[in-house]
Write a protein that holds these residues in place. Sequence first.
Motif, PDB file in Angstrom:
ATOM      1  N   TYR A 103      -6.714   7.077   0.421  1.00 60.83           N
ATOM      2  CA  TYR A 103      -5.876   6.902  -0.832  1.00 60.83           C
ATOM      3  C   TYR A 103      -4.977   8.074  -0.738  1.00 60.83           C
ATOM      4  O   TYR A 103      -3.826   7.878  -1.021  1.00 60.83           O
ATOM      5  CB  TYR A 103      -6.850   6.661  -1.879  1.00 60.83           C
ATOM      6  N   ASN A 104      -5.601   9.353  -0.485  1.00 62.17           N
ATOM      7  CA  ASN A 104      -4.541  10.307  -0.519  1.00 62.17           C
ATOM      8  C   ASN A 104      -3.754  10.323   0.694  1.00 62.17           C
ATOM      9  O   ASN A 104      -2.497  10.986   0.342  1.00 62.17           O
ATOM     10  CB  ASN A 104      -5.398  11.806  -0.533  1.00 62.17           C
ATOM     11  N   MET A 105      -3.977  10.178   1.764  1.00 59.90           N
ATOM     12  CA  MET A 105      -3.086   9.962   2.737  1.00 59.90           C
ATOM     13  C   MET A 105      -1.940   8.809   2.563  1.00 59.90           C
ATOM     14  O   MET A 105      -0.717   9.153   2.686  1.00 59.90           O
ATOM     15  CB  MET A 105      -3.610   9.630   4.190  1.00 59.90           C
ATOM     16  N   LEU A 106      -2.185   7.624   1.886  1.00 54.41           N
ATOM     17  CA  LEU A 106      -1.487   6.559   1.597  1.00 54.41           C
ATOM     18  C   LEU A 106      -0.427   6.951   0.561  1.00 54.41           C
ATOM     19  O   LEU A 106       0.780   6.506   0.491  1.00 54.41           O
ATOM     20  CB  LEU A 106      -2.166   5.276   1.248  1.00 54.41           C
ATOM     21  N   THR A 107      -0.929   7.825  -0.532  1.00 55.73           N
ATOM     22  CA  THR A 107      -0.085   8.212  -1.733  1.00 55.73           C
ATOM     23  C   THR A 107       0.668   9.444  -1.575  1.00 55.73           C
ATOM     24  O   THR A 107       1.077  10.220  -2.168  1.00 55.73           O
ATOM     25  CB  THR A 107      -0.863   8.219  -2.818  1.00 55.73           C
ATOM     26  N   ASN A 108       0.666   9.848   0.056  1.00 57.32           N
ATOM     27  CA  ASN A 108       1.527  11.184   0.450  1.00 57.32           C
ATOM     28  C   ASN A 108       0.904  12.324  -0.409  1.00 57.32           C
ATOM     29  O   ASN A 108       1.651  13.257  -0.555  1.00 57.32           O
ATOM     30  CB  ASN A 108       2.863  11.029   0.119  1.00 57.32           C
ATOM     31  N   LYS A 109      -0.321  12.386  -0.636  1.00 54.44           N
ATOM     32  CA  LYS A 109      -0.920  13.594  -1.371  1.00 54.44           C
ATOM     33  C   LYS A 109      -1.285  14.661  -0.409  1.00 54.44           C
ATOM     34  O   LYS A 109      -1.683  15.462  -0.622  1.00 54.44           O
ATOM     35  CB  LYS A 109      -1.862  13.338  -2.403  1.00 54.44           C
ATOM     36  N   LEU A 168     -18.746  17.198  -4.316  1.00 55.59           N
ATOM     37  CA  LEU A 168     -17.781  18.020  -4.306  1.00 55.59           C
ATOM     38  C   LEU A 168     -16.071  16.893  -4.246  1.00 55.59           C
ATOM     39  O   LEU A 168     -15.472  17.023  -5.102  1.00 55.59           O
ATOM     40  CB  LEU A 168     -17.543  18.927  -3.346  1.00 55.59           C
ATOM     41  N   THR A 169     -16.502  16.185  -3.296  1.00 57.89           N
ATOM     42  CA  THR A 169     -15.364  15.382  -2.994  1.00 57.89           C
ATOM     43  C   THR A 169     -14.956  14.355  -4.034  1.00 57.89           C
ATOM     44  O   THR A 169     -13.836  14.174  -4.521  1.00 57.89           O
ATOM     45  CB  THR A 169     -15.611  14.578  -1.724  1.00 57.89           C
ATOM     46  N   ILE A 170     -16.034  13.875  -4.686  1.00 61.31           N
ATOM     47  CA  ILE A 170     -15.900  12.902  -5.740  1.00 61.31           C
ATOM     48  C   ILE A 170     -15.239  13.484  -6.833  1.00 61.31           C
ATOM     49  O   ILE A 170     -14.644  12.958  -7.646  1.00 61.31           O
ATOM     50  CB  ILE A 170     -17.257  12.073  -5.869  1.00 61.31           C
ATOM     51  N   LYS A 171     -15.932  14.722  -7.220  1.00 64.66           N
ATOM     52  CA  LYS A 171     -15.496  15.395  -8.496  1.00 64.66           C
ATOM     53  C   LYS A 171     -14.221  15.819  -8.270  1.00 64.66           C
ATOM     54  O   LYS A 171     -13.014  15.765  -9.320  1.00 64.66           O
ATOM     55  CB  LYS A 171     -16.365  16.649  -8.608  1.00 64.66           C
ATOM     56  N   THR A 172     -13.736  16.649  -7.010  1.00 67.14           N
ATOM     57  CA  THR A 172     -12.418  17.029  -7.270  1.00 67.14           C
ATOM     58  C   THR A 172     -11.316  16.234  -6.397  1.00 67.14           C
ATOM     59  O   THR A 172      -9.987  16.425  -6.849  1.00 67.14           O
ATOM     60  CB  THR A 172     -12.305  18.274  -6.246  1.00 67.14           C
ATOM     61  N   LYS A 173     -11.680  15.071  -5.904  1.00 68.13           N
ATOM     62  CA  LYS A 173     -10.868  14.145  -5.080  1.00 68.13           C
ATOM     63  C   LYS A 173     -10.044  14.898  -3.974  1.00 68.13           C
ATOM     64  O   LYS A 173      -9.090  14.359  -3.398  1.00 68.13           O
ATOM     65  CB  LYS A 173     -10.000  13.386  -6.016  1.00 68.13           C
ATOM     66  N   ASP A 174     -10.333  16.210  -3.750  1.00 67.02           N
ATOM     67  CA  ASP A 174      -9.641  16.780  -2.675  1.00 67.02           C
ATOM     68  C   ASP A 174     -10.042  16.624  -1.134  1.00 67.02           C
ATOM     69  O   ASP A 174     -11.222  16.851  -1.302  1.00 67.02           O
ATOM     70  CB  ASP A 174      -9.672  18.353  -2.961  1.00 67.02           C
ATOM     71  N   THR A 175      -9.518  16.017  -0.485  1.00 64.48           N
ATOM     72  CA  THR A 175      -9.911  15.724   0.954  1.00 64.48           C
ATOM     73  C   THR A 175      -9.146  16.179   1.999  1.00 64.48           C
ATOM     74  O   THR A 175      -9.317  16.133   3.216  1.00 64.48           O
ATOM     75  CB  THR A 175      -9.799  14.025   1.229  1.00 64.48           C
ATOM     76  N   GLN A 176      -8.162  17.041   1.567  1.00 69.27           N
ATOM     77  CA  GLN A 176      -7.264  18.055   2.500  1.00 69.27           C
ATOM     78  C   GLN A 176      -8.070  18.305   3.782  1.00 69.27           C
ATOM     79  O   GLN A 176      -7.629  18.452   4.875  1.00 69.27           O
ATOM     80  CB  GLN A 176      -6.922  19.144   1.672  1.00 69.27           C
ATOM     81  N   SER A 177      -9.070  19.045   3.722  1.00 72.10           N
ATOM     82  CA  SER A 177     -10.086  19.769   4.770  1.00 72.10           C
ATOM     83  C   SER A 177     -10.926  18.798   5.394  1.00 72.10           C
ATOM     84  O   SER A 177     -11.722  19.652   5.998  1.00 72.10           O
ATOM     85  CB  SER A 177     -10.514  20.997   4.293  1.00 72.10           C
ATOM     86  N   LEU A 178     -10.833  17.698   4.927  1.00 75.45           N
ATOM     87  CA  LEU A 178     -11.940  16.733   5.977  1.00 75.45           C
ATOM     88  C   LEU A 178     -11.299  15.853   7.121  1.00 75.45           C
ATOM     89  O   LEU A 178     -10.107  15.536   6.756  1.00 75.45           O
ATOM     90  CB  LEU A 178     -12.612  15.784   4.385  1.00 75.45           C
ATOM     91  N   SER A 179     -11.968  15.808   7.952  1.00 72.93           N
ATOM     92  CA  SER A 179     -11.338  14.868   9.004  1.00 72.93           C
ATOM     93  C   SER A 179     -11.613  13.419   8.903  1.00 72.93           C
ATOM     94  O   SER A 179     -12.531  12.922   8.728  1.00 72.93           O
ATOM     95  CB  SER A 179     -12.337  15.402  10.340  1.00 72.93           C
ATOM     96  N   LEU A 180     -10.263  12.659   8.996  1.00 68.56           N
ATOM     97  CA  LEU A 180     -10.311  11.274   9.032  1.00 68.56           C
ATOM     98  C   LEU A 180     -11.140  10.781  10.029  1.00 68.56           C
ATOM     99  O   LEU A 180     -12.109   9.777   9.771  1.00 68.56           O
ATOM    100  CB  LEU A 180      -8.746  11.036   9.142  1.00 68.56           C
ATOM    101  N   GLY A 181     -11.103  11.184  11.209  1.00 75.61           N
ATOM    102  CA  GLY A 181     -11.525  10.669  12.308  1.00 75.61           C
ATOM    103  C   GLY A 181     -13.283  10.807  12.346  1.00 75.61           C
ATOM    104  O   GLY A 181     -13.845   9.681  12.560  1.00 75.61           O
TER     105      GLY A 181
END
Lengths: 90, 90
Positions: free
Chosen positions: A83-89, A26-39
């Motif tokens: 990457y999403n955090m660094l590019t302010n997505k 799911l993550t590799i396909k959508t590149k959406d990581t909004q609801s995933l925990s960095l920690g």
Amino acid sequence: MNITPEIIGYLAATLTTASFLPQAILTIKTKDTQSLSLGMYTLFTLGVFCWLVYGVYIANEVIVFANIITFILAASILSFKIYNMLTNKE
Amino acid sequence: MNITPEIIGYLAATLTTASFLPQAILTIKTKDTQSLSLGMYTLFTLGVFCWLVYGVYIANEVIVFANIITFILAASILSFKIYNMLTNKE
């Protein structure tokens, strides 16, 4: 047929890796990581890397095999997250 | 200090178990399993159980230690999920 430890080990590796696959796909396909925990993903990726080092260290093929695959998947998810955090997505 | 394989192994076990703790604590506290996948937790719990059997089989203390803790946590989450489904709370 004898059930050798290796068979149990490869079954274990297949099951735990398979349980992680839907999230990875799911993550590799959508590149959406909004609801995933960095920690959580940081700890998990580091942990899997240590398991990999441990497997190499004690020359255990099952542990190396299981953790190479999971490491690639977990590191990909973590990279997307950073990457999403660094590019302010996010 | 020498870094023995056991130290790497216990570090690995601590990291991967720690990464799973927040979800386990949240679920045990709230008993809410609505957004958890039955398929994923079934595969994961079975997989961790096989790792535990594998660890006992090859008499590897690190693998047994890591997977006993994770198995208890994963089996608790899975039990809540199944209980909630059977009692029509989901």
